[in-house]
Design a protein around this motif. Structure first.
Motif, PDB file in Angstrom:
ATOM      1  N   GLU A 190      90.694   9.946  50.255  1.00  0.00           N
ATOM      2  CA  GLU A 190      89.265   9.829  50.054  1.00  0.00           C
ATOM      3  C   GLU A 190      89.191   9.891  48.437  1.00  0.00           C
ATOM      4  OE1 GLU A 190      85.680   9.346  51.073  1.00  0.00           O
ATOM      5  OE2 GLU A 190      87.212   9.152  52.092  1.00  0.00           O
ATOM      6  N   THR A 191      90.234  10.357  47.763  1.00  0.00           N
ATOM      7  CA  THR A 191      90.034  10.374  46.117  1.00  0.00           C
ATOM      8  C   THR A 191      90.044   8.910  45.806  1.00  0.00           C
ATOM      9  OG1 THR A 191      90.703  12.711  46.169  1.00  0.00           O
ATOM     10  CG2 THR A 191      90.848  11.242  44.179  1.00  0.00           C
ATOM     11  N   ALA A 192      91.315   8.406  46.367  1.00  0.00           N
ATOM     12  CA  ALA A 192      91.362   6.922  45.768  1.00  0.00           C
ATOM     13  C   ALA A 192      90.212   6.037  46.323  1.00  0.00           C
ATOM     14  CB  ALA A 192      92.932   6.525  46.413  1.00  0.00           C
ATOM     15  N   ARG A 193      89.882   6.247  47.493  1.00  0.00           N
ATOM     16  CA  ARG A 193      88.581   5.516  48.055  1.00  0.00           C
ATOM     17  C   ARG A 193      87.378   5.509  47.365  1.00  0.00           C
ATOM     18  NH1 ARG A 193      88.715   3.556  53.287  1.00  0.00           N
ATOM     19  NH2 ARG A 193      90.241   5.000  53.938  1.00  0.00           N
ATOM     20  N   VAL A 194      87.110   6.794  46.871  1.00  0.00           N
ATOM     21  CA  VAL A 194      85.811   6.996  46.405  1.00  0.00           C
ATOM     22  C   VAL A 194      86.145   6.511  44.812  1.00  0.00           C
ATOM     23  CG1 VAL A 194      84.806   8.579  44.972  1.00  0.00           C
ATOM     24  CG2 VAL A 194      85.102   8.851  47.631  1.00  0.00           C
ATOM     25  N   GLN A 195      87.444   6.480  44.101  1.00  0.00           N
ATOM     26  CA  GLN A 195      87.614   6.133  42.898  1.00  0.00           C
ATOM     27  C   GLN A 195      87.442   4.578  42.960  1.00  0.00           C
ATOM     28  OE1 GLN A 195      88.911   7.844  39.690  1.00  0.00           O
ATOM     29  NE2 GLN A 195      87.545   6.109  39.273  1.00  0.00           N
ATOM     30  N   ALA A 196      87.913   3.726  43.969  1.00  0.00           N
ATOM     31  CA  ALA A 196      87.877   2.359  43.885  1.00  0.00           C
ATOM     32  C   ALA A 196      86.673   1.969  44.053  1.00  0.00           C
ATOM     33  CB  ALA A 196      88.700   2.057  45.254  1.00  0.00           C
ATOM     34  N   GLN A 197      85.857   2.558  44.925  1.00  0.00           N
ATOM     35  CA  GLN A 197      84.292   2.158  45.029  1.00  0.00           C
ATOM     36  C   GLN A 197      83.310   2.350  43.733  1.00  0.00           C
ATOM     37  OE1 GLN A 197      83.370   4.770  48.050  1.00  0.00           O
ATOM     38  NE2 GLN A 197      83.853   3.341  49.771  1.00  0.00           N
ATOM     39  N   GLN A 198      83.797   3.509  42.862  1.00  0.00           N
ATOM     40  CA  GLN A 198      83.295   3.498  41.706  1.00  0.00           C
ATOM     41  C   GLN A 198      83.318   2.495  40.830  1.00  0.00           C
ATOM     42  OE1 GLN A 198      84.129   7.596  40.772  1.00  0.00           O
ATOM     43  NE2 GLN A 198      82.750   8.431  41.781  1.00  0.00           N
ATOM     44  N   VAL A 199      84.767   2.239  40.958  1.00  0.00           N
ATOM     45  CA  VAL A 199      85.262   1.066  39.874  1.00  0.00           C
ATOM     46  C   VAL A 199      84.793  -0.385  39.963  1.00  0.00           C
ATOM     47  CG1 VAL A 199      87.314  -0.413  39.261  1.00  0.00           C
ATOM     48  CG2 VAL A 199      87.561   2.354  39.230  1.00  0.00           C
ATOM     49  N   VAL A 200      84.270  -0.708  41.316  1.00  0.00           N
ATOM     50  CA  VAL A 200      84.013  -1.749  41.645  1.00  0.00           C
ATOM     51  C   VAL A 200      82.529  -2.058  41.927  1.00  0.00           C
ATOM     52  CG1 VAL A 200      86.027  -2.615  42.458  1.00  0.00           C
ATOM     53  CG2 VAL A 200      84.413  -1.849  44.183  1.00  0.00           C
ATOM     54  N   ALA A 201      81.853  -0.872  41.712  1.00  0.00           N
ATOM     55  CA  ALA A 201      80.396  -0.610  41.918  1.00  0.00           C
ATOM     56  C   ALA A 201      79.771  -1.792  41.341  1.00  0.00           C
ATOM     57  CB  ALA A 201      79.971   0.511  41.500  1.00  0.00           C
ATOM     58  N   GLU A 202      79.824  -2.493  40.100  1.00  0.00           N
ATOM     59  CA  GLU A 202      78.982  -3.541  39.409  1.00  0.00           C
ATOM     60  C   GLU A 202      79.569  -4.798  39.891  1.00  0.00           C
ATOM     61  OE1 GLU A 202      76.213  -2.488  37.736  1.00  0.00           O
ATOM     62  OE2 GLU A 202      76.798  -0.322  38.474  1.00  0.00           O
ATOM     63  N   ALA A 203      80.675  -4.898  40.373  1.00  0.00           N
ATOM     64  CA  ALA A 203      81.312  -6.338  40.710  1.00  0.00           C
ATOM     65  C   ALA A 203      80.411  -6.791  41.966  1.00  0.00           C
ATOM     66  CB  ALA A 203      82.682  -6.154  41.057  1.00  0.00           C
ATOM     67  N   THR A 204      80.326  -8.196  41.765  1.00  0.00           N
ATOM     68  CA  THR A 204      79.403  -9.006  42.825  1.00  0.00           C
ATOM     69  C   THR A 204      80.327  -9.797  43.640  1.00  0.00           C
ATOM     70  OG1 THR A 204      78.761 -10.520  41.557  1.00  0.00           O
ATOM     71  CG2 THR A 204      77.334  -8.703  41.809  1.00  0.00           C
ATOM     72  N   THR A 205      81.533 -10.327  43.398  1.00  0.00           N
ATOM     73  CA  THR A 205      82.457 -11.360  44.034  1.00  0.00           C
ATOM     74  C   THR A 205      83.874 -10.404  44.224  1.00  0.00           C
ATOM     75  OG1 THR A 205      83.375 -12.235  42.000  1.00  0.00           O
ATOM     76  CG2 THR A 205      81.460 -13.263  43.178  1.00  0.00           C
ATOM     77  N   ASP A 206      84.626 -10.943  45.284  1.00  0.00           N
ATOM     78  CA  ASP A 206      86.048 -10.365  45.225  1.00  0.00           C
ATOM     79  C   ASP A 206      86.762 -10.515  44.103  1.00  0.00           C
ATOM     80  OD1 ASP A 206      85.483  -9.746  47.822  1.00  0.00           O
ATOM     81  OD2 ASP A 206      86.429 -11.488  48.841  1.00  0.00           O
ATOM     82  N   TYR A 207      86.552 -11.615  43.146  1.00  0.00           N
ATOM     83  CA  TYR A 207      87.325 -11.950  42.104  1.00  0.00           C
ATOM     84  C   TYR A 207      87.113 -10.835  41.046  1.00  0.00           C
ATOM     85  CZ  TYR A 207      88.512 -14.171  37.666  1.00  0.00           C
ATOM     86  OH  TYR A 207      89.157 -14.372  36.230  1.00  0.00           O
ATOM     87  N   ASP A 208      85.667 -10.447  41.008  1.00  0.00           N
ATOM     88  CA  ASP A 208      85.278  -9.578  40.011  1.00  0.00           C
ATOM     89  C   ASP A 208      85.596  -8.244  40.462  1.00  0.00           C
ATOM     90  OD1 ASP A 208      83.793 -11.314  38.155  1.00  0.00           O
ATOM     91  OD2 ASP A 208      82.296 -11.465  39.689  1.00  0.00           O
TER      92      ASP A 208
END
Length: 141
Positions: free
Chosen positions: A36-54
């Protein structure tokens, strides 16, 4: 060996079509016990990205900024190794690649880890020859 490196622009990569559903399901699968730690961290890291590439770029930058590459760390596999790597922020290619792929999967990006070898060392006696040893083993997400 002959290889080809495609030269795609960021705009082309941002506009790429979605992966087929069966491939996406296979390469985004994670165990129910995934960290869950890694899942939450990943969500935070990509929060502003709008495409898979981003999202992939955001994860790449996350690992490039604030992590240190070192082979002088304990080996390990599984969720606890991922959590330890994220806490320690020091590791080697297997830890970077495995954690990147797992975190990418947790945010819906198809990902896997490939293992192989870096080019090795050019043979001084024969410049057309490269010597590849076990120390040249590497892992990439």
């Amino acid at each position: 060996v002959v290889s080809s490196v495609p030269r795609l622009t960021p705009a082309e990569l941002r506009g790429a079509s979605d992966a087929p559903p069966d491939l996406l399901a296979h390469y985004t699968a994670l165990p129910d016990t995934f960290s869950e730690t890694a899942r939450v961290q990943a969500q935070q890291v990509v929060a502003e990205a709008t495409t898979d590439y981003d999202r992939a770029l955001a994860l790449q930058e996350f690992f490039r900024d604030g992590f240190t590459y070192s082979t002088d760390v304990p080996a390990g596999h599984g969720d606890s190794a991922i959590d330890a790597f994220l806490a320690r922020r020091v590791g080697f290619c297997e830890q970077f690649a495995g954690t990147f792929a797992a975190m990418a999967r947790s945010v819906g990006l198809a990902a896997r880890v490939a293992v192989g070898f870096t080019p090795g060392e050019r043979d001084a006696a024969d410049l057309g020859r490269f010597i590849v040893r076990g120390e040249h083993a590497h892992a990439w997400p």
